[in-house]
Design an enzyme around this catalytic site. Structure first.
Site, PDB file in Angstrom:
ATOM      1  N   ARG A 112      -3.348   9.653   4.126  1.00 25.66           N
ATOM      2  CA  ARG A 112      -2.026  10.248   4.265  1.00 25.66           C
ATOM      3  C   ARG A 112      -1.376  10.441   2.889  1.00 25.66           C
ATOM      4  NH1 ARG A 112      -0.744  12.939   8.314  1.00 25.66           N
ATOM      5  NH2 ARG A 112       1.397  13.619   8.153  1.00 25.66           N
TER       6      ARG A 112
ATOM      7  N   ARG B 207      -8.545   0.031   5.154  1.00 28.61           N
ATOM      8  CA  ARG B 207      -7.695   1.001   4.446  1.00 28.61           C
ATOM      9  C   ARG B 207      -6.422   0.352   3.937  1.00 28.61           C
ATOM     10  NH1 ARG B 207      -7.884   6.541   7.818  1.00 28.61           N
ATOM     11  NH2 ARG B 207      -6.373   7.079   6.253  1.00 28.61           N
TER      12      ARG B 207
ATOM     13  N   CYS C 146      -3.840   7.744   9.816  1.00 23.70           N
ATOM     14  CA  CYS C 146      -4.077   7.175  11.134  1.00 23.70           C
ATOM     15  C   CYS C 146      -3.662   8.143  12.238  1.00 23.70           C
ATOM     16  CB  CYS C 146      -3.306   5.863  11.275  1.00 23.70           C
ATOM     17  SG  CYS C 146      -4.079   4.531  10.356  1.00 23.70           S
TER      18      CYS C 146
ATOM     19  N   LYS D  12       0.829  -1.215   0.000  1.00 26.43           N
ATOM     20  CA  LYS D  12       0.000   0.000   0.000  1.00 26.43           C
ATOM     21  C   LYS D  12       0.864   1.266   0.000  1.00 26.43           C
ATOM     22  CE  LYS D  12      -1.516   1.558   4.035  1.00 26.43           C
ATOM     23  NZ  LYS D  12      -1.334   2.906   4.547  1.00 26.43           N
ATOM     24  N   ASN D  13       1.864   1.304   0.878  1.00 31.33           N
ATOM     25  CA  ASN D  13       2.590   2.554   1.030  1.00 31.33           C
ATOM     26  C   ASN D  13       3.528   2.842  -0.146  1.00 31.33           C
ATOM     27  OD1 ASN D  13       1.193   3.104   3.325  1.00 31.33           O
ATOM     28  ND2 ASN D  13       2.768   2.375   4.738  1.00 31.33           N
TER      29      ASN D  13
ATOM     30  N   ARG E 128       1.744  14.419  13.442  1.00 27.53           N
ATOM     31  CA  ARG E 128       2.408  14.024  12.191  1.00 27.53           C
ATOM     32  C   ARG E 128       2.719  15.271  11.353  1.00 27.53           C
ATOM     33  NH1 ARG E 128      -0.619   8.697   9.886  1.00 27.53           N
ATOM     34  NH2 ARG E 128       1.351   8.446   8.810  1.00 27.53           N
ATOM     35  N   PRO E 129       3.757  16.015  11.757  1.00 26.30           N
ATOM     36  CA  PRO E 129       4.072  17.253  11.045  1.00 26.30           C
ATOM     37  C   PRO E 129       4.528  16.982   9.608  1.00 26.30           C
ATOM     38  CG  PRO E 129       5.754  16.757  12.691  1.00 26.30           C
ATOM     39  CD  PRO E 129       4.687  15.736  12.858  1.00 26.30           C
TER      40      PRO E 129
ATOM     41  N   ASP F  17       5.036   0.024  11.927  1.00 23.60           N
ATOM     42  CA  ASP F  17       3.737  -0.515  11.480  1.00 23.60           C
ATOM     43  C   ASP F  17       3.519  -1.960  11.927  1.00 23.60           C
ATOM     44  OD1 ASP F  17       3.242   1.901  10.319  1.00 23.60           O
ATOM     45  OD2 ASP F  17       3.672   1.265   8.276  1.00 23.60           O
TER      46      ASP F  17
ATOM     47  N   ILE G  74       9.139   6.035  16.626  1.00 26.03           N
ATOM     48  CA  ILE G  74       8.809   6.789  15.402  1.00 26.03           C
ATOM     49  C   ILE G  74       7.638   7.753  15.627  1.00 26.03           C
ATOM     50  CG2 ILE G  74       8.237   6.619  12.944  1.00 26.03           C
ATOM     51  CD1 ILE G  74      10.943   5.335  13.620  1.00 26.03           C
TER      52      ILE G  74
HETATM   53  C1  EPZ Z   1       4.682   6.465   6.382  1.00 20.17           C
HETATM   54  O1  EPZ Z   1       4.086   7.550   7.108  1.00 20.17           O
HETATM   55  C2  EPZ Z   1       3.619   5.400   6.311  1.00 20.17           C
HETATM   56  N1  EPZ Z   1       2.463   5.968   5.645  1.00 20.17           N
HETATM   57  C3  EPZ Z   1       3.266   4.929   7.704  1.00 20.17           C
HETATM   58  O2  EPZ Z   1       2.369   3.845   7.577  1.00 20.17           O
HETATM   59  C4  EPZ Z   1       4.511   4.456   8.423  1.00 20.17           C
HETATM   60  O3  EPZ Z   1       4.180   4.180   9.766  1.00 20.17           O
HETATM   61  C5  EPZ Z   1       5.590   5.532   8.383  1.00 20.17           C
HETATM   62  O4  EPZ Z   1       5.831   5.948   7.015  1.00 20.17           O
HETATM   63  C6  EPZ Z   1       6.909   5.063   8.977  1.00 20.17           C
HETATM   64  O5  EPZ Z   1       7.382   3.954   8.263  1.00 20.17           O
HETATM   65  C7  EPZ Z   1       2.435   6.062   4.316  1.00 20.17           C
HETATM   66  O6  EPZ Z   1       3.347   5.677   3.614  1.00 20.17           O
HETATM   67  C8  EPZ Z   1       1.197   6.626   3.715  1.00 20.17           C
HETATM   68  P1  EPZ Z   1       7.370   9.406   8.094  1.00 20.17           P
HETATM   69  P2  EPZ Z   1       4.750   8.975   7.078  1.00 20.17           P
HETATM   70  O7  EPZ Z   1       7.343  10.633   7.259  1.00 20.17           O
HETATM   71  O8  EPZ Z   1       5.231   9.254   5.694  1.00 20.17           O
HETATM   72  C9  EPZ Z   1       8.097  12.637  11.561  1.00 20.17           C
HETATM   73  C10 EPZ Z   1       0.485   2.562   7.998  1.00 20.17           C
HETATM   74  O9  EPZ Z   1      -0.002   2.011   9.012  1.00 20.17           O
HETATM   75  N2  EPZ Z   1       8.005  13.660  10.501  1.00 20.17           N
HETATM   76  O10 EPZ Z   1       8.412   8.397   7.850  1.00 20.17           O
HETATM   77  O11 EPZ Z   1       3.789   9.910   7.701  1.00 20.17           O
HETATM   78  C11 EPZ Z   1       6.776  11.934  11.798  1.00 20.17           C
HETATM   79  O12 EPZ Z   1       5.935  12.664  12.645  1.00 20.17           O
HETATM   80  C12 EPZ Z   1       1.057   3.956   8.101  1.00 20.17           C
HETATM   81  O13 EPZ Z   1       0.504   2.039   6.875  1.00 20.17           O
HETATM   82  C13 EPZ Z   1       8.292  14.966  10.802  1.00 20.17           C
HETATM   83  O14 EPZ Z   1       8.611  15.312  11.945  1.00 20.17           O
HETATM   84  O15 EPZ Z   1       5.947   8.716   8.064  1.00 20.17           O
HETATM   85  C14 EPZ Z   1       7.231  10.636  12.369  1.00 20.17           C
HETATM   86  O16 EPZ Z   1       7.489  10.812  13.732  1.00 20.17           O
HETATM   87  C15 EPZ Z   1       0.888   4.563   9.447  1.00 20.17           C
HETATM   88  N3  EPZ Z   1       8.204  15.889   9.819  1.00 20.17           N
HETATM   89  C16 EPZ Z   1       8.553  10.357  11.647  1.00 20.17           C
HETATM   90  O17 EPZ Z   1       8.979  11.631  11.138  1.00 20.17           O
HETATM   91  C17 EPZ Z   1       7.852  15.560   8.540  1.00 20.17           C
HETATM   92  O18 EPZ Z   1       7.793  16.460   7.695  1.00 20.17           O
HETATM   93  C18 EPZ Z   1       8.448   9.393  10.476  1.00 20.17           C
HETATM   94  O19 EPZ Z   1       7.413   9.845   9.606  1.00 20.17           O
HETATM   95  C19 EPZ Z   1       7.581  14.235   8.243  1.00 20.17           C
HETATM   96  C20 EPZ Z   1       7.668  13.284   9.248  1.00 20.17           C
END
Ligand code: EPZ
Length: 430
Positions: free
Chosen positions: A93, A397, A117, A22-23, A122-123, A305, A327
């Site tokens: 997302r 989802r 989710c 999915k991702n 989630r900035p 995840d 994370i």
């Molecule tokens: C992706 O989310 C996945 N979602 C998530 O899967 C997954 O948990 C996550 O990556 C980590 O592997 C999708 O691909 C749609 P990140 P994402 O950017 O992109 C912080 C699922 O269950 N951060 O790697 O949102 C953030 O808050 C979902 O399938 C910032 O601070 O994750 C987090 O603490 C849930 N600023 C960390 O980084 C930013 O601009 C990692 O987030 C972006 C992120």
């Protein structure tokens, strides 16, 4: 309201086929609109998040032909608007990948702020930083991300933290920017590599995906391609852990075992057997499992995840385990639901201390998010008696035909819509 009802106590056995990731697919579907030729995407998971994104790109004018449940042809030549906003996309997302794709192609994007989710704050500051460094003016206005550039130019970007979303988003935009982009401290997840491979098959020039430095030479345009999405590492892991938790024996097929190594290692630690084949893994759940500890980390570490699912395994193991979530800042909300089923878990900040119990008992619980929901299904499969899980739209989802795949492994699970269906299930399942 539809819910899952489960009669627990069956050890899962048999074979299950894993679908596309999915991702990865979210980034790949967004990338497809960047070409003015047809892009055929195969091995797409038939899950809500993907279908909503496909409907959204159709809504802004992309030509979409659904070949079958897992294959779609997309042509971005007809995209007529850079404004992507609808009630459904707000909840996902992956919508934010449309910012990178539209900005790269049209130098302008107006996309609703991402939902997804509720697993903590989630900035998107790193996405904004990346686009800004490529020369875009990025504003948040009226619930939308509005990004615009006179000319998108390559840049040297150092992410302040490792982020999957921002790495993919900047890769998308930079593929069509003028000049070279270097992304440092990039995410290395398999889905980052898959989106890069897909973009390269459209004529992009991306090197280093899968390492923490990604180099992108901007190209003038992208062309059509045919691409098959990689197998879903998290769906695979969920079935592996379901086999372990129910003390079953399951062959999980259509996987890339390399992507599952962090999960396999934990299964060995708790005392399960894992056999690896070229594109399959067999998990045999030992009746007695040991406690352990886990920390969620960026790839190749243990994925966040899979955190709720491993908590279920630990909750039924001998001894006291710890789960550290590094994370997201609020990914333990499901613990209260597991507690209703008899789990003994104490959360202290980002650490859950899990004291193993002999068994769970069925209860009525809520799927609070996608992976938490999947973990509750695993718990229900292990529990004595009946478990009902509300809000299964979260699970749908990201898991295609979850109930049917589990049924094929012997699980007693159904989707019910009302009390009468629930009673009928109970009479049948006795
Ligand atoms: C992706 O989310 C996945 N979602 C998530 O899967 C997954 O948990 C996550 O990556 C980590 O592997 C999708 O691909 C749609 P990140 P994402 O950017 O992109 C912080 C699922 O269950 N951060 O790697 O949102 C953030 O808050 C979902 O399938 C910032 O601070 O994750 C987090 O603490 C849930 N600023 C960390 O980084 C930013 O601009 C990692 O987030 C972006 C992120």
């Amino acid at each position: 309201m539809k819910k899952y009802i489960i009669k627990g106590g069956t050890a899962l056995a048999g074979e299950v086929e894993i679908g596309g990731a999915k991702n990865a697919a979210l980034g790949i579907v967004a990338a497809a609109i960047m070409a003015d030729e047809t892009v055929t995407i195969d091995n797409l998971p038939d899950v809500t998040d993907i279908n909503v994104l496909i409907d959204t790109i159709e809504g802004i004018g992309a030509t979409v032909e659904r070949v079958n449940r897992h294959c779609v042809k997309i042509n971005g030549r007809t995209v007529a608007s850079v404004h992507a906003d609808n009630d459904y996309i707000k909840k996902t997302r992956g919508s934010y990948y449309l910012v990178g794709a539209l900005l790269g192609k049209f130098e302008k994007a107006e996309v609703t702020l991402p939902g997804g989710c509720n697993i903590g704050s989630r900035p998107i500051d790193q996405h904004i930083k990346g686009f800004s460094m490529l020369g875009a003016d990025v504003k948040i206005e009226y619930g939308m991300i509005v990004a615009e550039a006179e000319k998108l130019c390559g840049a040297h970007i150092f992410f302040d933290r490792v982020t999957v979303g921002a790495t993919i988003n900047v890769m998308l935009a930079a593929s069509l920017a003028q000049g070279n982009t270097i992304i440092e401290n990039a995410a290395k997840e398999p889905h980052v590599v898959d989106v890069a491979n897909m973009l390269n098959s459209m004529g992009a020039n991306i090197k280093g995906a899968g390492t923490d430095v990604i180099r992108i030479k901007g190209v003038a345009k992208l062309h059509g391609t045919e691409y098959s999405v990689i197998p879903d590492q998290i769906e695979a892991g969920t079935f592996m852990f379901a086999a372990a938790a129910t003390r079953g024996n399951v062959l999980v097929k259509n996987v890339i075992p390399k992507h599952l190594e962090a999960l396999t290692a934990k299964l060995y630690e708790v005392g399960c057997s894992v056999e690896e084949y070229d594109d399959a893994v067999r998990v045999i759940g030992n009746p007695v499992q040991k406690c352990s500890q886990v920390q969620t980390l960026v790839y190749p570490g243990f994925p966040t995840d899979m955190q709720p699912q491993i908590t279920v395994i630990f909750a039924l193991a001998q001894g006291t385990s710890t789960v550290t979530e590094n994370i997201f800042d609020n990914r333990f909300k499901y613990v209260d639901e597991l507690t209703k089923m008899g789990a003994k878990i104490r959360v202290e900040g980002n650490i859950a201390v899990v004291e193993g119990v002999k068994g769970f008992t069925g209860a009525s619980v809520n799927a609070l998010d996608l992976r938490a929901g999947a973990a509750l299904v695993l718990a229900g499969l292990c529990a004595d008696g009946y478990t009902t899980i509300d809000d299964i739209h979260y699970i749908q989802r990201g898991y295609e035909k979850f109930d049917e795949k589990l049924q094929s492994l012997g699980a007693v699970i159904e989707i019910v819509d009302n009390d009468r269906d629930e009673q009928r299930f109970k009479l049948k399942a006795v």
